[in-house]
Design an enzyme around this catalytic site. Structure first.
Site, mmCIF file in Angstrom:
data_model
loop_
_atom_site.group_PDB
_atom_site.id
_atom_site.type_symbol
_atom_site.label_atom_id
_atom_site.label_comp_id
_atom_site.label_asym_id
_atom_site.label_seq_id
_atom_site.Cartn_x
_atom_site.Cartn_y
_atom_site.Cartn_z
ATOM 1 N N GLU A 285 -7.637 28.158 26.054
ATOM 2 C CA GLU A 285 -8.698 27.214 25.688
ATOM 3 C C GLU A 285 -8.271 26.460 24.442
ATOM 4 O O GLU A 285 -7.532 26.998 23.612
ATOM 5 C CB GLU A 285 -9.991 27.979 25.347
ATOM 6 C CG GLU A 285 -10.709 28.526 26.556
ATOM 7 C CD GLU A 285 -11.943 29.348 26.180
ATOM 8 O OE1 GLU A 285 -12.227 29.504 24.974
ATOM 9 O OE2 GLU A 285 -12.602 29.842 27.105
ATOM 10 N N LYS B 108 -8.483 25.341 20.777
ATOM 11 C CA LYS B 108 -9.061 25.964 19.570
ATOM 12 C C LYS B 108 -9.625 24.838 18.713
ATOM 13 O O LYS B 108 -8.873 24.101 18.070
ATOM 14 C CB LYS B 108 -8.003 26.754 18.804
ATOM 15 C CG LYS B 108 -8.570 27.464 17.578
ATOM 16 C CD LYS B 108 -7.492 28.261 16.851
ATOM 17 C CE LYS B 108 -8.044 29.239 15.829
ATOM 18 N NZ LYS B 108 -8.875 28.671 14.801
ATOM 19 N N ARG C 13 -17.820 28.244 13.482
ATOM 20 C CA ARG C 13 -18.238 29.185 14.530
ATOM 21 C C ARG C 13 -19.745 29.329 14.478
ATOM 22 O O ARG C 13 -20.328 29.454 13.396
ATOM 23 C CB ARG C 13 -17.574 30.539 14.269
ATOM 24 C CG ARG C 13 -17.886 31.643 15.288
ATOM 25 C CD ARG C 13 -16.918 31.561 16.409
ATOM 26 N NE ARG C 13 -17.032 32.613 17.393
ATOM 27 C CZ ARG C 13 -16.123 33.579 17.543
ATOM 28 N NH1 ARG C 13 -15.090 33.672 16.747
ATOM 29 N NH2 ARG C 13 -16.250 34.450 18.529
ATOM 30 N N GLU D 67 -18.193 26.718 18.984
ATOM 31 C CA GLU D 67 -17.721 26.085 17.754
ATOM 32 C C GLU D 67 -18.502 24.781 17.598
ATOM 33 O O GLU D 67 -18.592 23.989 18.546
ATOM 34 C CB GLU D 67 -16.215 25.810 17.889
ATOM 35 C CG GLU D 67 -15.543 25.384 16.626
ATOM 36 C CD GLU D 67 -15.126 26.553 15.706
ATOM 37 O OE1 GLU D 67 -15.476 27.722 15.965
ATOM 38 O OE2 GLU D 67 -14.459 26.250 14.701
ATOM 39 N N GLU E 201 -6.887 22.632 16.728
ATOM 40 C CA GLU E 201 -5.911 23.351 15.896
ATOM 41 C C GLU E 201 -4.801 23.991 16.703
ATOM 42 O O GLU E 201 -3.792 24.392 16.167
ATOM 43 C CB GLU E 201 -6.638 24.501 15.195
ATOM 44 C CG GLU E 201 -7.212 24.185 13.870
ATOM 45 C CD GLU E 201 -7.644 25.477 13.203
ATOM 46 O OE1 GLU E 201 -7.125 25.775 12.120
ATOM 47 O OE2 GLU E 201 -8.496 26.198 13.767
HETATM 48 P P1 ATP Z 1 -9.315 30.736 11.611
HETATM 49 O O1 ATP Z 1 -10.563 30.045 12.007
HETATM 50 O O2 ATP Z 1 -8.797 30.350 10.278
HETATM 51 O O3 ATP Z 1 -8.266 30.708 12.657
HETATM 52 P P2 ATP Z 1 -10.888 33.075 11.597
HETATM 53 O O4 ATP Z 1 -10.555 34.297 10.850
HETATM 54 O O5 ATP Z 1 -12.118 32.346 11.264
HETATM 55 O O6 ATP Z 1 -9.616 32.230 11.418
HETATM 56 P P3 ATP Z 1 -9.795 33.653 14.089
HETATM 57 O O7 ATP Z 1 -10.069 34.763 15.004
HETATM 58 O O8 ATP Z 1 -8.568 33.786 13.330
HETATM 59 O O9 ATP Z 1 -10.997 33.407 13.120
HETATM 60 O O10 ATP Z 1 -9.773 32.317 14.941
HETATM 61 C C1 ATP Z 1 -10.773 32.171 15.859
HETATM 62 C C2 ATP Z 1 -11.715 31.116 15.413
HETATM 63 O O11 ATP Z 1 -11.423 29.905 16.093
HETATM 64 C C3 ATP Z 1 -13.097 31.468 15.858
HETATM 65 O O12 ATP Z 1 -13.736 32.179 14.838
HETATM 66 C C4 ATP Z 1 -13.754 30.164 16.164
HETATM 67 O O13 ATP Z 1 -14.436 29.719 15.020
HETATM 68 C C5 ATP Z 1 -12.619 29.220 16.415
HETATM 69 N N1 ATP Z 1 -12.522 28.726 17.819
HETATM 70 C C6 ATP Z 1 -12.313 27.444 18.177
HETATM 71 N N2 ATP Z 1 -12.213 27.305 19.491
HETATM 72 C C7 ATP Z 1 -12.356 28.531 20.024
HETATM 73 C C8 ATP Z 1 -12.327 29.026 21.362
HETATM 74 N N3 ATP Z 1 -12.118 28.232 22.413
HETATM 75 N N4 ATP Z 1 -12.518 30.358 21.534
HETATM 76 C C9 ATP Z 1 -12.703 31.175 20.477
HETATM 77 N N5 ATP Z 1 -12.733 30.753 19.191
HETATM 78 C C10 ATP Z 1 -12.557 29.446 18.956
#
Ligand code: ATP
Length: 634
Positions: free
Chosen positions: A288, A290, A295, A343, A442
């Site tokens: 998917e 990102k 969140r 998101e 991203e």
């Molecule tokens: P970062 O956001 O800096 O990568 P984080 O610690 O907040 O780090 P991670 O698990 O590392 O969280 O990355 C997942 C984050 O990416 C999720 O918390 C969410 O906010 C975001 N995200 C964006 N698109 C998606 C998606 N398709 N599925 C899951 N998470 C997503």
């Protein structure tokens, strides 16, 4: 009187059955735990403490549990003590009959208000003592403090603190101050408390014997409580259910429910498409986009009300009234309740384009009126955790996704499903990654689909992998770090901080460990802002739970309050920095090369900064993937 660890709840009463639990009982238990390093013994102490309470005064179990967790309410209630150092110093000065100047000086010498109060007890013991403190008195006063608002609230808060201090004896003042500052830090994590609660319930079980299939009741009860807390992180609901129907019934009586947000499932960083293909080769998976926004967990209740929670389980509903309106409008008619994981991303509806995160950050954070909104947002929905009265956490992603697609109408710029692609061909995945980046995302999140694909609340799971843009090829991800100190700037930067000392967090040791020093990346404006916000968080000495080498001497130290996202070129071992000390090398820590500050992460608490474990894992992965470039760095 017996100490809490020796207490036999059936034959020896520390206090009369039915009487309120003394605060001293809890304080003594804290004292004992703080001297313990064995997790098993800590669990025993907390278990005995809770057994005693369940036996003698079960109605006090909830405040005891809350205070043991150093909380006064679940995070989604948003009830915070909100006390500054100045109020505590004032209350302390009045309670001890000393001047504020005197206390402030003492604080500068000792660097810890807890130690100041400990040393001040003698002066205070000359005063006539009010009635002994009870757990309920302390807990209720804490909640009162949190609820004070308006013009005189500072004075009122101070008076509440003073009245508690005046009644405190023995080691109580120390723990009062630590609890008030949210700095209990006696070396045990919430996991220990939850295990102890499960075990205490087994010993105290009147309702039912363990079911016959239960082989080791203590361990299994501990697991049940931890599991139940992960889907219903609300002590009040769990403690009430536990006292009423017993621990074995908890999985039935306590379920995931709209209105109580669960910790979001998180992902682990990887650095290439082939890594994902290798990891997931035996299970179906999907990719998917990102999205780079905020969140959100959106809860829609049967009565039609909507709540929006942040990554941190904080209530964000007032920030996004437009999001609440969009989900209510775009849910299908058949949908009466749901929890959506998504998101929220800034969006230009005219150009149909995703906007950068910086644009989203310009939106006001509180009490937003729809008519004032200047930055539109689109919900990119990627998971459905609850639908029409049923939790979907245990379903595989494939099923959850089907429910998600069937429950909402998409509308461009308001609510869209995360763009996805299901293929295990590395070339196609690489192409999809490039497309994601072109679409202002991203990178990708790669998720298991039909096997090992349940939703794991609060877990940084191996079943979700994040693959960021090419520039993060080597270490895979940015880090989220806490500024704990700063060095004065010179030249152009005189008057603001020139560089900051950053730390990651070790969950097991409950300490912040230094990882690097940097001053680059932030704009002048951002530097000014951090100067202002951190300036008020200065402390005279590093906290006992900061792990740093003597060699590094910042000009000022800060309380751990903010989280900053930091990009680095790679990780390196270090004899100076303490991050992940003992995890990769027994005598060396890990540091970052070329660290640059990216942004402040308002959605993370300091304890949610990158963990030492994560730093160690990233280092090991880098070592494995780029052995040629690893070198010793002292
Ligand atoms: P970062 O956001 O800096 O990568 P984080 O610690 O907040 O780090 P991670 O698990 O590392 O969280 O990355 C997942 C984050 O990416 C999720 O918390 C969410 O906010 C975001 N995200 C964006 N698109 C998606 C998606 N398709 N599925 C899951 N998470 C997503």
């Amino acid at each position: 009187k017996k100490k809490p660890s020796e207490f036999d709840p059936i034959t020896v009463a520390w206090w009369e059955k039915g009487e309120p639990v003394p605060f001293l009982f809890l304080s003594l238990a804290f004292d004992m735990i703080s001297e313990e390093s064995s997790r098993i013994t800590m669990t025993d102490i907390v278990c005995n403490l809770l057994r005693s309470v369940i036996y003698a005064t079960p109605e006090d179990l909830l405040p005891v549990v809350y205070l043991s967790a150093n909380r006064i309410a679940p995070p989604h209630e948003g009830l915070e003590l909100g006390i500054g150092k100045a109020s505590i110093i004032k209350a302390l000065a009045e309670a001890c009959g000393r001047t504020e100047k005197h206390i402030t000086q003492h604080y500068k010498d000792l660097g810890d208000l807890g130690l100041v109060v400990k040393a001040s007890r003698l002066a205070q013991s000359m005063l006539r003592k009010p009635a002994a403190l009870t757990i309920t008195k302390v807990f209720n006063t804490f909640r009162l403090i949190a609820k004070e608002s308006g013009k005189d609230s500072r004075e009122k808060k101070k008076n509440h603190i003073k009245s508690l201090l005046l009644a405190a004896t023995d080691c109580e003042p120390l723990y009062l101050i630590r609890l008030l500052q949210k700095e209990l830090r006696i070396g045990y994590a919430e996991k220990t408390l939850l295990s102890a609660l499960g075990q205490a319930a087994v010993y105290s079980e009147e309702h039912s014997k363990p079911p016959p299939e239960i082989q080791s009741p203590l361990e299994e009860a501990a697991e049940i409580v931890k599991q139940v807390y992960s889907v219903l992180p609300d002590y009040e609901k769990i403690v009430c259910a536990l006292l009423k129907d017993g621990v074995w019934q908890l999985p039935k009586t306590c379920n995931f429910t709209p209105g109580v947000p669960v910790g979001p499932m998180l992902s682990k960083p990887i650095t290439s498409v082939s890594e994902a293909v290798n990891k997931f080769k035996d299970v179906g998976f999907t990719c998917e986009y990102k999205y780079d926004g905020e969140r959100a967990q959106i809860h829609y209740m049967e009565n039609g009300s909507v709540e929006i929670y942040s990554r941190n389980a904080e209530r964000n509903t007032d920030k996004f009234p437009d999001v609440a309106a969009a989900v209510s409008r775009l849910k299908k008619r058949t949908v009466s309740s749901f929890v959506l994981d998504c998101e929220i991303v800034a969006y230009d509806r005219t150009k149909q384009k995703i906007l950068p995160l910086q644009v989203l950050s310009t939106r006001a954070r509180k009490n937003v009126a729809v008519s004032d909104i200047k930055v539109d947002v689109c919900i990119f929905a990627f998971d459905l955790l609850y639908l029409n009265g049923q939790a979907l956490l245990q379903e595989n992603l494939k099923i959850r996704r089907e429910h998600l697609y069937a429950s909402f109408e998409e509308e461009s710029g308001f609510l869209q499903f995360a763009t996805s692609m299901t293929s295990n061909n590395a070339e196609e995945m690489q192409k999809f990654l490039d497309e994601a980046v072109d679409a202002s995302c991203e990178g990708l999140i790669i998720k298991t689909l039909n096997k090992d694909a349940t939703y794991e609340p609060s877990q940084r799971s191996l079943n979700w992998l994040k693959l960021k843009k090419d520039y993060l090829k080597k270490i895979g991800d940015t880090l989220d770090l806490v500024p704990i100190g700063a060095f004065h700037g010179r030249g152009q930067r005189a008057g603001v901080y020139g560089a900051f000392l950053l730390a990651c967090y070790d969950n097991d040791k409950e300490e912040f460990q230094t990882i690097c020093k940097t001053g680059t990346g932030f704009s002048e404006e951002e530097l000014d802002e951090s100067f202002a916000s951190l300036g008020s968080k200065m402390i005279p000495k590093p906290k006992a739970y900061y792990r740093h080498a003597e060699k590094i001497k910042p000009d000022v130290w800060f309380e751990a309050t903010e989280v900053w996202e930091v990009k680095a070129s790679d990780l390196t071992n270090s004899r100076v920095y303490q991050a992940a000390m003992g995890l990769v090398y027994s005598d060396k820590g890990i540091s970052l090369r070329c660290p640059r500050l990216i942004r402040v992460r308002h959605d993370k608490a300091p304890e949610q900064a990158s963990s030492s474990e994560m730093v160690a894992e990233m280092y090991r992965a880098q070592k494995q993937n780029h052995p040629e470039q690893m070198e010793d760095n002292n």
